[in-house]
Design an enzyme around this catalytic site. Sequence first.
Site, PDB file in Angstrom:
ATOM      1  N   HIS A 153      -2.213  -7.665   2.193  1.00  0.00           N
ATOM      2  CA  HIS A 153      -2.147  -8.307   3.518  1.00  0.00           C
ATOM      3  C   HIS A 153      -3.257  -7.849   4.454  1.00  0.00           C
ATOM      4  O   HIS A 153      -3.407  -8.384   5.545  1.00  0.00           O
ATOM      5  CB  HIS A 153      -0.754  -8.151   4.138  1.00  0.00           C
ATOM      6  N   GLY A 188       0.826  -1.211   0.000  1.00  0.00           N
ATOM      7  CA  GLY A 188       0.000   0.000   0.000  1.00  0.00           C
ATOM      8  C   GLY A 188       0.857   1.256   0.000  1.00  0.00           C
ATOM      9  O   GLY A 188       0.530   2.256  -0.651  1.00  0.00           O
ATOM     10  N   THR A 189       1.961   1.213   0.726  1.00  0.00           N
ATOM     11  CA  THR A 189       2.843   2.376   0.806  1.00  0.00           C
ATOM     12  C   THR A 189       3.349   2.750  -0.581  1.00  0.00           C
ATOM     13  O   THR A 189       3.311   3.918  -0.989  1.00  0.00           O
ATOM     14  CB  THR A 189       4.029   2.067   1.749  1.00  0.00           C
ATOM     15  N   THR A 245      10.208  -7.754 -11.733  1.00  0.00           N
ATOM     16  CA  THR A 245       9.523  -9.017 -12.023  1.00  0.00           C
ATOM     17  C   THR A 245       8.363  -9.204 -11.059  1.00  0.00           C
ATOM     18  O   THR A 245       8.507  -9.004  -9.848  1.00  0.00           O
ATOM     19  CB  THR A 245      10.521 -10.188 -11.895  1.00  0.00           C
ATOM     20  N   CYS A 268       2.641   0.585  12.086  1.00  0.00           N
ATOM     21  CA  CYS A 268       3.800   1.236  11.475  1.00  0.00           C
ATOM     22  C   CYS A 268       4.398   2.311  12.367  1.00  0.00           C
ATOM     23  O   CYS A 268       5.459   2.845  12.068  1.00  0.00           O
ATOM     24  CB  CYS A 268       3.423   1.836  10.133  1.00  0.00           C
TER      25      CYS A 268
HETATM   26  N1  PLP Z   1      -2.653   2.867   4.325  1.00  0.00           N
HETATM   27  C1  PLP Z   1      -3.354   2.436   5.366  1.00  0.00           C
HETATM   28  C2  PLP Z   1      -4.650   3.092   5.699  1.00  0.00           C
HETATM   29  C3  PLP Z   1      -2.885   1.383   6.141  1.00  0.00           C
HETATM   30  O1  PLP Z   1      -3.579   0.955   7.194  1.00  0.00           O
HETATM   31  C4  PLP Z   1      -1.653   0.783   5.797  1.00  0.00           C
HETATM   32  C5  PLP Z   1      -1.082  -0.317   6.611  1.00  0.00           C
HETATM   33  O2  PLP Z   1      -1.244  -0.345   7.807  1.00  0.00           O
HETATM   34  C6  PLP Z   1      -0.964   1.281   4.683  1.00  0.00           C
HETATM   35  C7  PLP Z   1      -1.490   2.328   3.971  1.00  0.00           C
HETATM   36  C8  PLP Z   1       0.360   0.711   4.265  1.00  0.00           C
HETATM   37  O3  PLP Z   1       0.179  -0.524   3.642  1.00  0.00           O
HETATM   38  P1  PLP Z   1       1.448  -1.502   3.476  1.00  0.00           P
HETATM   39  O4  PLP Z   1       1.716  -2.078   4.810  1.00  0.00           O
HETATM   40  O5  PLP Z   1       0.973  -2.528   2.491  1.00  0.00           O
HETATM   41  O6  PLP Z   1       2.536  -0.685   2.925  1.00  0.00           O
END
Ligand code: PLP
Length: 423
Positions: free
Chosen positions: A206, A77-78, A242, A330
């Site tokens: 995930h 997501g990041t 890849t 995080c």
């Molecule tokens: N955005 C939100 C709202 C999230 O809750 C998270 C993960 O906790 C992320 C982004 C980041 O996702 P990733 O852990 O896949 O980088």
Amino acid sequence: MSQSEPKHVYYFDNNATTRVAPEVVDAMIPFLRDFWGNPSSAYAFGAQVHGHVEKAREQVAALINADPKEVVFTSCGTESNNSAINSALFMNPGKKHVITTKVEHSANINFGEFLQKKGYDVTYLPVESDGSLDVHLLEKSIRPDTAIVSVMMANNETGVIFPIAEIAAICRSKGVLCHTDAVQVPGKLKIDVKELGVDFLSLSAHKLHAPKGVGMLYIKRRTKFQPYLIGGHQERGRRGGTESVANIVAFGRAADLAVASLHDENTRVRALRDRLENFILTNIPNTVRNGNKEHRLPNTANIAFDFVEAEAILLLLDGLGICASSGSACTTGSLAPSHVLMAMGLPPMRARGSVRFSLGIYNTEEEVDYLIKHLPGLIQRLRDISPLNPEHPDNETYDIEAAREKHETDLAEAKREEETVAA
Ligand code: PLP
């Protein structure tokens, strides 16, 4: 780490990550064991793998009602969030302004700070005390040099939902790109990119019972895009590297399951969350829900336990095999109180005593019974020894009403400032 049978985990932290569904494990294993070719290879052993990546793309596209060509697989997501904002700035070199909110995930907040160091201007919109966003203020904050508005669809700490369709319509009317971080949403709310009208949308596998290490960025058809990872021609030239085939296949299977679990999340899981939350609020004194009660995800309860530190609660819960969290995984390790709760105007001590319980499709009534059985005594034990407790001889009370008033004043001031800048 020992390979012995794991102890039962009472897992109430599904917004941090989720258990990989057994069906998802089954779907991905052949791509680790047997079909390990490179999907870009010309021979049949690679080409057949390519077909499975494309099938997963269709499955993930169906989850959000997109065209498969609009789906770009990423690593998380990041990366998806960073890529969308980066592309908007690169493709609009005259525009140096980004709008986001103070309650975004660190994937946006810290990227915004990085951009500021590089000379960009970032507006972090404030939120109301229930975590909601003033869309009128957002509209006023858009400037001629705004390249992109990036607002999350649902908050990972409080579950509060933002009106993305309304925000995207404003952006369209002003000719500004709109991105939403929908990482917390699949399986909990329907996602329809056509109804939302966004240009970019991020997901992370995930959070929906697939493994870590794969995400997705939806890029609306005809949106100009600058890849963030520059390399090979993978992903139709939009992301080098890849493809992580087994993870992508897993993501596809999990997307199917997320569609199927929408009903369960919104009935059974919601009822479990409500039972847990109502129990705490009625049976444990000096507890408060953080965030709007109605406009939030069905699985999330964020509760402040006054006069105790969340870290102490989590430690004792951990000893009982119960997983919950304070804030985002995080930001674990940081001593600062949650930036989300602080942006909602909670006094730091209340923010420090707040715990997020996030449930999921694998939670049972018995697990909630177990948590409910242990929580009141555990909180009482901590309060008995807490100097924050008004009944403790070393009490250091804080004035919650004064803090609330301060937030109202600060918010009004921030809005006045934004409107002055926008005018
Ligand atoms: N955005 C939100 C709202 C999230 O809750 C998270 C993960 O906790 C992320 C982004 C980041 O996702 P990733 O852990 O896949 O980088």
